[in-house]
Design a protein around this motif. Sequence first.
Motif, short mmCIF file in Angstrom:
data_model
loop_
_atom_site.label_atom_id
_atom_site.label_comp_id
_atom_site.label_asym_id
_atom_site.label_seq_id
_atom_site.Cartn_x
_atom_site.Cartn_y
_atom_site.Cartn_z
N GLY A 1 0.80 -1.21 0.00
CA GLY A 1 0.00 0.00 0.00
C GLY A 1 0.84 1.26 0.00
N GLU A 2 0.16 2.39 -0.02
CA GLU A 2 0.83 3.68 0.07
C GLU A 2 1.24 3.92 1.52
OE1 GLU A 2 -0.15 8.44 -0.65
OE2 GLU A 2 -1.44 6.89 -1.52
N ARG A 3 2.52 4.25 1.74
CA ARG A 3 3.04 4.37 3.09
C ARG A 3 3.59 5.78 3.33
NH1 ARG A 3 5.05 -0.43 1.18
NH2 ARG A 3 7.13 0.45 0.86
N TRP A 4 3.44 6.24 4.56
CA TRP A 4 4.02 7.52 4.94
C TRP A 4 4.19 7.57 6.46
CZ3 TRP A 4 -1.07 6.74 3.95
CH2 TRP A 4 -2.02 7.26 4.84
N THR B 1 -3.27 13.91 1.19
CA THR B 1 -3.99 13.51 -0.02
C THR B 1 -3.37 12.23 -0.56
OG1 THR B 1 -4.54 15.81 -0.55
CG2 THR B 1 -4.68 14.20 -2.33
N LEU B 2 -4.18 11.20 -0.72
CA LEU B 2 -3.68 9.91 -1.17
C LEU B 2 -3.45 9.90 -2.67
CD1 LEU B 2 -6.04 7.57 0.91
CD2 LEU B 2 -3.72 8.35 1.50
N ALA B 3 -2.54 9.04 -3.11
CA ALA B 3 -2.28 8.90 -4.54
C ALA B 3 -3.49 8.31 -5.26
CB ALA B 3 -1.05 8.01 -4.75
N GLY B 4 -4.29 7.54 -4.55
CA GLY B 4 -5.51 6.96 -5.10
C GLY B 4 -6.46 6.64 -3.98
N VAL C 1 -6.53 11.43 4.21
CA VAL C 1 -6.47 10.81 5.53
C VAL C 1 -5.82 11.79 6.49
CG1 VAL C 1 -5.48 8.95 6.91
CG2 VAL C 1 -6.40 8.46 4.64
N GLN C 2 -6.41 11.93 7.66
CA GLN C 2 -5.81 12.77 8.70
C GLN C 2 -5.56 11.92 9.94
OE1 GLN C 2 -8.00 16.34 9.90
NE2 GLN C 2 -6.05 17.39 10.17
N THR C 3 -4.47 12.23 10.62
CA THR C 3 -4.03 11.45 11.78
C THR C 3 -4.01 12.33 13.02
OG1 THR C 3 -2.62 10.15 10.31
CG2 THR C 3 -2.22 9.94 12.68
N ARG C 4 -4.43 11.75 14.13
CA ARG C 4 -4.36 12.43 15.43
C ARG C 4 -3.68 11.48 16.41
NH1 ARG C 4 -10.03 14.53 17.29
NH2 ARG C 4 -10.42 12.34 17.76
N VAL C 5 -2.69 12.00 17.13
CA VAL C 5 -1.98 11.22 18.14
C VAL C 5 -2.42 11.74 19.51
CG1 VAL C 5 0.24 10.46 19.03
CG2 VAL C 5 -0.03 10.93 16.58
N LEU C 6 -2.97 10.86 20.32
CA LEU C 6 -3.51 11.24 21.63
C LEU C 6 -2.65 10.64 22.73
CD1 LEU C 6 -5.89 12.50 23.29
CD2 LEU C 6 -6.92 10.21 23.22
N LEU C 7 -2.25 11.48 23.69
CA LEU C 7 -1.48 11.06 24.85
C LEU C 7 -2.27 11.38 26.12
CD1 LEU C 7 2.02 12.50 23.88
CD2 LEU C 7 1.13 10.22 23.41
N THR C 8 -2.28 10.46 27.08
CA THR C 8 -2.94 10.72 28.36
C THR C 8 -2.07 10.18 29.49
OG1 THR C 8 -4.16 8.62 28.57
CG2 THR C 8 -5.18 10.36 27.24
N THR C 9 -2.28 10.74 30.68
CA THR C 9 -1.63 10.20 31.88
C THR C 9 -2.50 10.49 33.09
OG1 THR C 9 0.36 10.19 33.25
CG2 THR C 9 -0.28 12.31 32.32
N ARG C 10 -2.53 9.53 34.00
CA ARG C 10 -3.20 9.70 35.29
C ARG C 10 -2.18 9.90 36.40
NH1 ARG C 10 -8.46 5.89 35.79
NH2 ARG C 10 -8.81 7.45 37.41
N ASP C 11 -0.91 9.88 36.03
CA ASP C 11 0.18 10.05 36.99
C ASP C 11 1.00 11.27 36.57
OD1 ASP C 11 2.36 9.96 38.65
OD2 ASP C 11 2.92 7.89 38.18
N PRO C 12 0.98 12.35 37.35
CA PRO C 12 1.73 13.55 36.97
C PRO C 12 3.23 13.32 36.82
CG PRO C 12 0.17 14.04 38.73
CD PRO C 12 0.20 12.54 38.59
N LYS C 13 3.73 12.21 37.37
CA LYS C 13 5.16 11.93 37.28
C LYS C 13 5.50 11.01 36.11
CE LYS C 13 5.86 12.47 42.27
NZ LYS C 13 6.34 11.81 43.51
N ALA C 14 4.51 10.63 35.32
CA ALA C 14 4.76 9.70 34.21
C ALA C 14 4.18 10.28 32.92
CB ALA C 14 4.12 8.34 34.50
N THR D 1 -0.17 3.09 6.55
CA THR D 1 -0.29 2.47 5.23
C THR D 1 -1.76 2.53 4.82
OG1 THR D 1 1.50 0.93 5.77
CG2 THR D 1 0.12 0.39 3.88
N ALA D 2 -1.99 2.91 3.57
CA ALA D 2 -3.35 2.96 3.03
C ALA D 2 -3.45 2.02 1.84
CB ALA D 2 -3.70 4.38 2.59
N ASP D 3 -4.49 1.19 1.83
CA ASP D 3 -4.74 0.33 0.68
C ASP D 3 -6.24 0.07 0.61
OD1 ASP D 3 -5.25 -1.50 2.66
OD2 ASP D 3 -3.68 -2.91 2.10
N THR D 4 -6.65 -0.91 -0.17
CA THR D 4 -8.07 -1.19 -0.35
C THR D 4 -8.41 -2.58 0.14
OG1 THR D 4 -7.69 -1.93 -2.62
CG2 THR D 4 -8.31 0.37 -2.31
#
Length: 444
Positions: A71-74, A126-129, A180-193, A203-206
């Motif tokens: 597939g198309e990779r990035w 924007t995907l190639a296809g 395609v749009q990507t979102r990376v989510l980070l969480t923590t319940r420990d202020p020290k971590a 990768t995008a394919d069909t």
Amino acid sequence: MAVCPRRTPSSLLVGLLAVTLAGALTPTTVAAAPRAPTTTDLSRPALDRTALDRVALDRSALDRAGPWAAGERWSVDLAVGGGDDVNVRTGAGLLRLADTRPTRRTRPAALAAPVAEGALLAPARTLAGPANRIHADLTAETPPGTTAQVQVRGARATGWTEWREAGGAPVVFDRPVTRVQTRVLLTTRDPKAAASVRAVRLTADTATVAAPAPAAVRSYRVFATREGEVGGVTANGRTIRPRDHFVALPSRRGLSPLDSGDYTVRVCTTSGSRCEYAPVWDVGPWNTRDDYWNPASVRENWKDLPQGRPEAQAAYQYGYNGGRDQFGRTVLNPAGIDLADGTFWDGLLLTDNAWVDVTYLWTGSGPRGVVGSGPLNIRTGPGTSYPTRGLAATHADVPIQCYVKGQTVAGTYRTTNRWNRLAGGQYVSHAYVSAVYGGTVSPC
């Protein structure tokens, strides 16, 4: 956005490995010398560990890619920049939370949970296809109490799909997408971590999927509470203003990027006398993984609940989940939506928390108009002399049924006598609509 280099074909990798090993294991002929041979003279050449490691790494990457290798990779650019990135920073090639303390500026304003979170929103690619399957490969360290998650969505002519979690199994959309749009989510319940993300590769394919059955837009009656929290920060990075206009839903699957109405609701009083079209800009109340408007086959959690019933409502009314939310807190009201102060007071004219009828407009289809300048009055007819029945917030995407000619209005984008008819026989002036997408609007 950086693009991953093309992988070396597996046949070439095998050949390279064989040549490297052959050279490493073949004894070297030692020429005669007038002195006794030294240990160095009789030794074999040292193994080229760099070459071998490189071959092994590429071979491993190919194995991990599996059926997505063709597939198309990035790769996602993890550099932080712009208002869409919330409470994250990049240093030494790693994406981390900027502040791990749970405060009103590091968690969704509507949530009030003991967790800090941050998100990186990558530019749409924007995907190639056209493609309908997205696979994500996340390289991250997640100490106890922390999470790192990749979410993706796809664009087509009718708008964006909902966000979907792309870890583990690939995301398969019911129709091909072109961006395609990507979102990376980070969480923590420990202020020290804090979790740290080193790389996100996609990768995008069909894939073959059954044709989706036509579905009506989803609408449910849920309990609404006033959000308030002026000065706090929403899940998409907006600092809340007095009498603001937006809503919060207890799932990030329908969270719009900052200053957009990709996910817009129509929220009305139960009598239908007042309505507001408002973008979804925050996450809550109570939960963050409860897309209760979706069927059980799609719903992220609590699949045994009836479609349209929020987990908080079930917990409050029936003691579901021991009467607690996903964080273990005792649920004190059945809320399934939070309303910003302007939506609550000015749009619906509410004076107290109340049951409302909510339509999740992205679950439908048809042409949409983007309200570029608002709040815009919704009227019962095509002119300013007609009574108002609510508001359309700035950036809200409103479904347009058709248009009529009425009073000429000089607005932000044009001077026109066109009025767009919305659901329930209500109208907004086209003079304040910045764009139309999703189809052609015909005369009524």
